[in-house]
Scaffold this active site. Structure first.
Site, PDB file in Angstrom:
ATOM      1  N   SER A 168       0.835  -1.200   0.000  1.00  0.00           N
ATOM      2  CA  SER A 168       0.000   0.000   0.000  1.00  0.00           C
ATOM      3  C   SER A 168       0.875   1.257   0.000  1.00  0.00           C
ATOM      4  CB  SER A 168      -0.968  -0.051   1.188  1.00  0.00           C
ATOM      5  OG  SER A 168      -1.979   0.912   1.068  1.00  0.00           O
ATOM      6  N   ASP A 245     -10.091  -5.774  -3.238  1.00  0.00           N
ATOM      7  CA  ASP A 245      -9.521  -4.752  -2.362  1.00  0.00           C
ATOM      8  C   ASP A 245     -10.497  -3.586  -2.251  1.00  0.00           C
ATOM      9  OD1 ASP A 245      -7.976  -2.508  -1.391  1.00  0.00           O
ATOM     10  OD2 ASP A 245      -6.150  -3.521  -2.053  1.00  0.00           O
ATOM     11  N   HIS A 281      -7.229  -6.215   0.809  1.00  0.00           N
ATOM     12  CA  HIS A 281      -6.067  -5.358   1.081  1.00  0.00           C
ATOM     13  C   HIS A 281      -5.277  -5.820   2.310  1.00  0.00           C
ATOM     14  CE1 HIS A 281      -4.121  -1.509   0.084  1.00  0.00           C
ATOM     15  NE2 HIS A 281      -4.038  -1.232   1.377  1.00  0.00           N
TER      16      HIS A 281
END
Length: 307
Positions: A168, A245, A281
């Site tokens: 991320s 995600d 995620h």
């Protein structure tokens, strides 16, 4: 220290900077050891920082290549070490893993009021701030690229062969740092990276507060912008992105993988970008594919080391 395998277990910092590092914990894990350290960082305004290092067992005097892991928003070094399940593969493939924090820490470190999860402490975005409020402490780019490797290579069985990986915000960091320093990194990989921060809410907030309004300066910390003009060596970039995600499929696409893919294609820069069906995620996603990422780096690092 001889292990039952007859190999050497690294006893911790023994080098020139040993007195700089305060050991916080030591645990055995698979055929290796995970240690956490605290130190004062001059790069980050003399705040107290914590990082972790996993070292595989090996013959005394052996130096191993290192993979630097950069975590995402709100994380510390412990998210990866406790959830990713990376150490068995790292030990088997003889790699050091280095896990820094995601920002400067401490009461003297400035932040916005009220604090939010996507800026300030826990959200350093792996850049060097230039605005007056933040430039003293928020220099995570220099910390990862310059200061931390000095500690690791001076005190642990780590060679100067490095790769970099992240998730991320940390995926953004891994890609931008590698492209800005291709001579320092053999390879780069990312999980669900923020690919085009200039054009998403997370990025525009962080870049404006850390760097001001100069969007040319923003481009230096945007993987999509950097890859457009990239002229360095092949970094063997590998990215994984889950199709479920919530930061990709929600009201706002904070990740923008298609922007990076399109820019790489236009610039003819090789990138392996895999869309993984059904994954989100979280660290469930990371733990599923971390072994492949470590193996990817290990193959390239060991090949470069033997060349």
């Amino acid at each position: 220290i001889l292990c039952t395998s007859g190999w050497y277990s690294d006893p911790g910092p023994l080098g020139a900077m040993a007195g700089v590092l305060k050991e916080l914990s030591v645990v055995r894990c698979f055929e290796g050891t995970l240690r956490r350290y605290e130190h004062t960082s001059p790069t980050l305004g003399d705040c107290q920082m914590v990082f972790a290092v996993y070292t595989p067992d090996g013959k005394e005097g052996t130096k191993f290549p290192a993979v630097f892991w950069l975590s995402g928003l709100t994380c510390t070094d412990e998210n990866f070490s406790q959830k990713a399940g990376a150490f068995e593969t790292a030990a088997a493939l003889q790699l050091v893993l280095v896990m820094p924090d995601t920002s400067p820490r401490g009461d003297a470190v400035p932040d916005e009021d009220p604090h939010t999860y996507d800026f300030g402490k826990g959200a350093g975005f792996y850049l060097n701030a230039t605005t007056e409020k933040y430039k003293k402490h928020y220099n995570m780019y220099d910390y990862v690229v310059k200061e931390l490797p000095q500690y690791v290579e001076a005190n642990f069985p780590a060679s100067n062969l490095r790769s970099i990986c992240g998730h991320s915000m940390g995926g953004h960091g891994a890609l931008t740092i590698a492209m800005k320093n291709p001579e320092m990194y053999t390879s780069a990989s990312a999980f669900a990276p923020i690919c085009n921060p200039m054009n998403v809410p997370w990025g525009t907030k962080a870049l404006s507060l850390y760097l001001g309004d100069d969007k040319e300066a923003w481009k230096q910390y945007d993987a999509t912008e950097l890859i457009k003009s990239y002229k360095g060596r092949d970094l063997h970039i590998l990215c994984d992105q889950g199709t479920a995600d919530n930061f990709l499929t929600g009201e706002v696409n904070q990740l923008q993988p298609l922007a990076l893919i399109a820019a790489a294609q236009e610039a003819k820069i090789p990138v392996t970008f895999r869309m993984q069906a059904g994954y989100d995620h979280s660290y469930y996603f990371i733990s599923t594919f971390i072994g492949e990422h470590i193996a990817h780096h290990a193959k390239l690092l060991h090949a470069r080391g033997s060349a």
